[in-house]
Design an enzyme around this catalytic site. Structure first.
Site, PDB file in Angstrom:
ATOM      1  NE  ARG A  12      -4.070   1.219  -0.274  1.00 10.96           N
ATOM      2  CZ  ARG A  12      -4.152   1.541  -1.560  1.00 10.96           C
ATOM      3  NH1 ARG A  12      -3.426   0.926  -2.454  1.00 10.96           N
ATOM      4  NH2 ARG A  12      -4.979   2.474  -1.976  1.00 10.96           N
ATOM      5  CG  ASP A  34       6.747  -6.884  -3.228  1.00 11.63           C
ATOM      6  OD1 ASP A  34       6.602  -8.114  -3.038  1.00 11.63           O
ATOM      7  OD2 ASP A  34       6.082  -6.027  -2.627  1.00 11.63           O
ATOM      8  CB  CYS A 151      -0.152   7.951   8.761  1.00 17.16           C
ATOM      9  SG  CYS A 151      -1.069   6.619   9.574  1.00 17.16           S
ATOM     10  CB  THR A 152      -1.461   8.523  13.903  1.00 10.63           C
ATOM     11  OG1 THR A 152      -2.340   7.633  13.196  1.00 10.63           O
ATOM     12  CG2 THR A 152      -2.250   9.224  14.993  1.00 10.63           C
TER      13      THR A 152
END
Length: 338
Positions: A12, A34, A151-152
C-alpha cells in the site's frame, strides 16, 4: 538536484509513495523490490487503485522491469534486503516499506547493496524518527537509517508543536478515528495478540492501541510523558482524523487558538499543516497531501485552558508525500556534508 530512490515493498505505502514521486520534481524512483509480486502484477497494481483512482500516466512492462512515463524502473524480487543490488541503478535512498525491517539492524541490510540511506515508512523501536515541520532540522546526517514515524504522528505532531509553542501543553489525550488497514480482517478471524483486532473491519468500530501520541515525545522532547492516546478503527477505507484533547498553561479562547494554527499553516508549516473552515467530511480529504488538516469548525473548548482540537489526514497519500519530502530534505543536508 534529482535524488535517485529505491522502494523495498510494493504494498500500500510503497505504491502510493511511487505515485507521489511522479508529482515530486526532485525525486526519481529508479528501482523497486518485492519478492511476492511479478512485474506484470506490479504494473497492474500501480495502474489501478480503488481508493486513489487510475494512474495518470503510462505503465508498461519491459522484460523483468517496469517502464513508467517512459522511464525504466528496475524491478527486483529479492527476499533478503542485503541481496538487492541498489548500486546497479544508483539508488542512494531507499524507502523501506515492507513493514518487516523496521529496526536499524534489519534496515541496515540495504546498505550492503550500495544504498547510502534507508528511510523506514513506519515507527521504529531504535532508529531516529523525523517528522517534517517538527524536528527534521535536527537531522545531521550521522544516521544511515531513519524513520518517518507513523501517519498519525505526522498528523498530531505539527498540531501539537503549534499549540505547545504558543500556549504550552500541560498534558493531553489523543484519539485517532482511523480507517481500516491491510492488517485487519475482511471477516472475523484469529488475532491472538489483539482479539478485537480480529473482527470484521467493514462492520465494526474497533478500539485499538497506538503509540502515535507517545511518539510525539520523541520528536518534541518537551512533550515526552505529556501525551498518550488510543485508536478507534472504523469502517472507512481511507482518511483518518485526530482528536487532541489538551490542557494548556497559557489560557486562550478557541478563536485565538484557531488564529495561531491558521497563521502557522500559511507560514512555517505551509504544505504540512493545513487549515479549513469548510463543512468537510472524511472523503473530502482523500488525496490531500498535507500531513494534518485542522478542522476549525469541529473543535470545541470547555474553558481557556481545556480544548479539543480536530485534524484530518489522508493516512496513505499525505504520509507518503512526507516520506518523499523527508528524503528530499535529508539529501540536501547530506550533499552539504559530502
Amino acid at each position: 538536484m534529482v535524488v535517485k530512490v529505491g522502494i523495498n515493498g510494493f504494498g500500500r505505502i510503497g505504491r502510493i509513495v511511487f505515485r507521489n514521486a511522479i508529482e515530486h520534481d526532485d525525486i526519481h524512483i529508479v528501482a523497486v523490490n518485492d519478492p511476492f509480486i511479478e512485474p506484470k502484477y506490479a504494473a497492474y497494481m500501480l495502474r489501478y487503485d480503488t481508493t486513489h483512482g487510475n494512474f495518470k500516466g503510462t505503465i508498461e512492462v519491459d522484460g523483468a522491469d517496469l517502464v513508467v512515463n517512459g522511464k525504466k524502473v528496475k524491478f527486483y524480487t529479492e527476499r533478503d534486503p542485503a541481496a538487492i543490488p541498489w548500486s546497479e541503478t544508483g539508488a542512494d535512498y531507499i524507502v523501506e516499506s515492507t513493514g518487516v525491517f523496521t529496526t536499524t539492524e534489519k534496515a541496515s541490510a540495504h546498505l550492503k547493496g550500495g544504498a547510502k540511506k534507508v528511510i523506514i515508512s513506519a515507527p521504529s523501536a531504535d532508529a531516529p524518527m523525523y517528522v517534517m515541520g517538527v524536528n527534521n532540522e535536527t537531522y545531521d546526517g550521522s544516521a544511515d537509517v531513519i524513520s518517518n514515524a507513523s501517519c498519525t504522528t505526522n498528523c498530531l505532531a505539527p498540531l501539537a508543536k503549534v499549540i505547545h509553542d504558543n500556549f504550552t501543553i500541560v498534558e493531553g489525550l489523543m484519539t485517532t478515528v482511523h480507517s481500516y488497514t491491510a492488517t485487519q480482517k475482511t471477516v472475523d478471524g484469529p488475532s491472538a495478540k489483539d482479539w478485537r483486532g480480529g473482527r470484521t473491519a467493514a462492520q465494526n468500530i474497533i478500539p485499538s492501541s497506538t503509540g502515535a501520541a507517545k511518539a510525539v515525545g520523541k520528536v518534541i522532547p518537551d512533550l515526552n510523558g505529556k501525551l498518550t492516546g488510543m485508536a478507534m478503527r472504523v469502517p472507512t477505507a481511507n482518511v483518518s482524523v485526530v482528536d487532541l484533547t489538551a490542557r494548556i498553561e497559557k489560557g486562550a479562547t478557541y478563536d485565538e487558538i484557531k488564529e495561531v494554527i491558521k497563521k502557522a499553516s500559511e507560514g512555517p508549516l505551509a504544505g504540512i499543516l493545513a487549515y479549513t473552515e469548510d463543512e468537510v467530511v472524511s472523503s473530502d480529504m482523500n488525496g490531500n497531501p498535507a500531513s494534518s488538516i485542522f478542522d476549525a469548525k469541529a473543535g470545541i473548548s470547555l474553558n481557556k485552558n481545556f480544548v479539543k482540537l480536530v485534524s484530518w489526514y489522508d493516512n496513505e497519500w499525505g504520509y507518503s508525500r512526507r516520506v518523499l519530502d523527508l528524503i528530499s530534505y535529508i539529501s540536501k543536508v547530506d550533499a552539504k556534508k559530502a
